[in-house]
Design an enzyme around this catalytic site. Sequence first.
Site, PDB file in Angstrom:
ATOM      1  N   GLN A   1     -19.192   5.753 -47.567  1.00  0.00           N
ATOM      2  CA  GLN A   1     -18.568   7.077 -47.659  1.00  0.00           C
ATOM      3  C   GLN A   1     -18.262   7.710 -46.303  1.00  0.00           C
ATOM      4  OE1 GLN A   1     -20.582  10.604 -48.960  1.00  0.00           O
ATOM      5  NE2 GLN A   1     -22.606   9.684 -48.797  1.00  0.00           N
ATOM      6  N   ASP A   2     -18.483   6.963 -45.219  1.00  0.00           N
ATOM      7  CA  ASP A   2     -18.174   7.496 -43.892  1.00  0.00           C
ATOM      8  C   ASP A   2     -17.420   6.454 -43.059  1.00  0.00           C
ATOM      9  OD1 ASP A   2     -18.143   9.545 -42.046  1.00  0.00           O
ATOM     10  OD2 ASP A   2     -20.134   9.117 -41.237  1.00  0.00           O
ATOM     11  N   LEU A   3     -16.455   5.786 -43.685  1.00  0.00           N
ATOM     12  CA  LEU A   3     -15.718   4.694 -43.049  1.00  0.00           C
ATOM     13  C   LEU A   3     -14.557   5.262 -42.237  1.00  0.00           C
ATOM     14  CD1 LEU A   3     -15.665   1.544 -42.898  1.00  0.00           C
ATOM     15  CD2 LEU A   3     -13.953   1.622 -44.720  1.00  0.00           C
TER      16      LEU A   3
END
Length: 289
Positions: free
Chosen positions: A191-193
Amino acid sequence: MQVPVSLDWMTRDPAAREWREAVPAVAAACAERWSLTLGEPFPGSFVSLVLPASLPGGDEAVLKIQWPHPESEHEAAALAAWDGDGAVRLLDHDAERHALLLERCRTGVALSTIDPQAGLEVMAGLIARLSIPAGVPFRSLADEALDWANGLRGMWEAAGRPFEVMLIDGAVGVLLELARAPVAEPVLLHQDLHGDNVLSAERRPWLAIDPKPLVGDPAFAVAPVVRSYEFGHSRREVWHRLDFLVDRFGFDPERARGWAMGQTLAWAFEGRRLLPRHLETARWLHEGR
């Protein structure tokens, strides 16, 4: 060992301050457990202490000691599930100390430094590799989205109502709708790509780090990439990233847009501080082209 200044915010939070004060001793204990030679911490991490390490045979590694918080809870499990396919490899894990021994990326250059379109192609390849079937122990995207929806108005109020309430209402509505929609084949999600969480490496050209894993709707995978202002920050560039990834994977464009808008606005607050680029991205996605 000097604790990086990026962790100085912890001195204002009693629970975080206790962890910060203890973390040099934790690092020493991890070095003893794994027979590591440690270097000085990498700068820039806000919720972990991350240090270069040498293994007994001379191979390079990274020691990451996490401040325990929900987003980091299952990072080791996610990295183990990916087993180095698209992400750094987990070499070992000390659950009690919240410590991860990780593969070292060389040369370690961030993806955000290359041509944006080339970076977007890399991101598409990583999404394809990382989106594997998953279930327990990971937190569900649906539950996370409900938390975002339930917390948005409170964060907006605490920040002094810094923008129009219509945007809050729109994001809450979209998040609630998406959270309640059935998902046929949930996948593991990073979720933090964004562009600074992908590093050049020797084993593979590019590897993802710092996943903050969830499991759920595959269309969510585009959200952090769309939000990644490192690849350009304008209405046109945000919509280009969304269109490119939707076309590449055949996602429903409204679902992908909704996830990107909802998570970006939920992540636009750091305490009472508003992150203006996240707000602009969420507004562009809400308003349309």
